[in-house]
Design a protein around this motif. Structure first.
Motif, short mmCIF file in Angstrom:
data_model
loop_
_atom_site.label_atom_id
_atom_site.label_comp_id
_atom_site.label_asym_id
_atom_site.label_seq_id
_atom_site.Cartn_x
_atom_site.Cartn_y
_atom_site.Cartn_z
N PHE A 182 10.99 -3.02 6.01
CA PHE A 182 10.36 -4.11 6.01
C PHE A 182 8.71 -4.63 5.64
O PHE A 182 8.20 -5.10 4.83
N LEU A 183 7.77 -3.96 6.41
CA LEU A 183 6.25 -3.98 5.93
C LEU A 183 5.94 -2.53 4.85
O LEU A 183 5.06 -3.86 4.91
N ASP A 184 6.66 -2.19 4.87
CA ASP A 184 6.61 -1.50 3.85
C ASP A 184 6.27 -1.99 2.17
O ASP A 184 6.04 -2.51 0.97
N ASP A 185 8.05 -3.16 1.89
CA ASP A 185 8.02 -3.82 1.03
C ASP A 185 6.85 -5.05 1.16
O ASP A 185 6.74 -6.10 0.35
N SER A 186 6.84 -5.46 2.77
CA SER A 186 5.79 -6.62 2.58
C SER A 186 4.24 -6.81 2.79
O SER A 186 3.15 -7.81 2.55
N PHE A 187 4.10 -5.54 2.13
CA PHE A 187 2.30 -4.90 1.61
C PHE A 187 2.03 -4.94 0.30
O PHE A 187 3.07 -4.47 0.02
N THR A 188 1.09 -5.07 -0.07
CA THR A 188 0.27 -3.94 -1.23
C THR A 188 -0.71 -4.20 -1.28
O THR A 188 -1.28 -4.26 -0.07
N LEU A 189 -1.28 -2.65 -1.85
CA LEU A 189 -2.48 -3.02 -2.01
C LEU A 189 -3.43 -3.56 -2.26
O LEU A 189 -3.75 -4.51 -3.05
N MET A 190 -4.69 -3.37 -1.16
CA MET A 190 -6.21 -4.30 -1.63
C MET A 190 -7.04 -3.02 -1.88
O MET A 190 -7.12 -2.38 -1.67
N ILE A 191 -6.83 -3.58 -3.65
CA ILE A 191 -8.39 -3.00 -4.54
C ILE A 191 -9.47 -4.07 -4.56
O ILE A 191 -9.45 -4.82 -4.54
N GLU A 192 -10.74 -3.25 -5.07
CA GLU A 192 -11.11 -3.46 -5.87
C GLU A 192 -11.04 -4.14 -7.53
O GLU A 192 -10.87 -3.27 -7.95
#
Length: 160
Positions: free
Chosen positions: A28-38
């Motif tokens: 669930f957490l893996d599906d809920s997150f996306t990578l924060m990038i600049e």
């Protein structure tokens, strides 16, 4: 009782928290997150890799994605579905997990949102709640005791 939240104190900023994740919680957490990038080196605005919406609830740093990713690999490669993987989190990572853990979310029959919310809130607030309970108990026990400290040298109560 202090109105200060426990994670505002300097001791919580450096503290690490251990959170045990089940297979469904990790997925669930893996599906809920996306990578924060600049976007660009000169551009200091932080952007998510994918749009933050139904497919990803929150943009998070690479370190948190790696921790959750390890939990996914560990829990899907074990025969024991109840086996948990423990990750160490700092306060900001713990708060990020809290943000995506809606209490109504279920994976199959497992209430992963509720379970994650409970685990995170216990890590954040358990000590403070225990201290509040101890303070209430002490106050209750001391309510009928005269705590006047004006005692004379002969042990009798001094006149004020």
């Amino acid at each position: 009782m202090s109105n200060e939240l426990p994670f505002h104190s300097s001791e919580h900023i450096c503290e690490t928290f251990k959170l045990a994740l089940t297979r469904n919680e990790a997925l669930f957490l893996d599906d809920s997150f996306t990578l924060m990038i600049e976007k660009e080196m000169e551009d200091h605005r932080i952007q998510p890799m994918r749009l933050v919406q139904m497919t990803a609830g929150l943009a998070v740093p690479m370190e948190l994605l790696e921790k959750v990713g390890k939990a996914v690999v560990f829990t899907i490669n074990t025969q024991d579905e109840l086996k948990e993987y423990t990750i160490e989190l700092d306060i900001s990572e713990l708060l990020m997990i809290r943000e995506v853990s809606s209490s109504y979310i279920k994976v199959g029959e497992e209430p992963v949102g509720f379970n994650l919310k409970r685990k995170v809130c216990e890590l954040l607030y358990k000590e403070e709640i225990e201290q509040e309970e101890n303070n209430r108990l002490v106050s209750h026990l001391l309510k009928d005791i005269d705590m006047d400290t004006n005692i004379s040298s002969d042990g009798t109560k001094a006149e004020t």
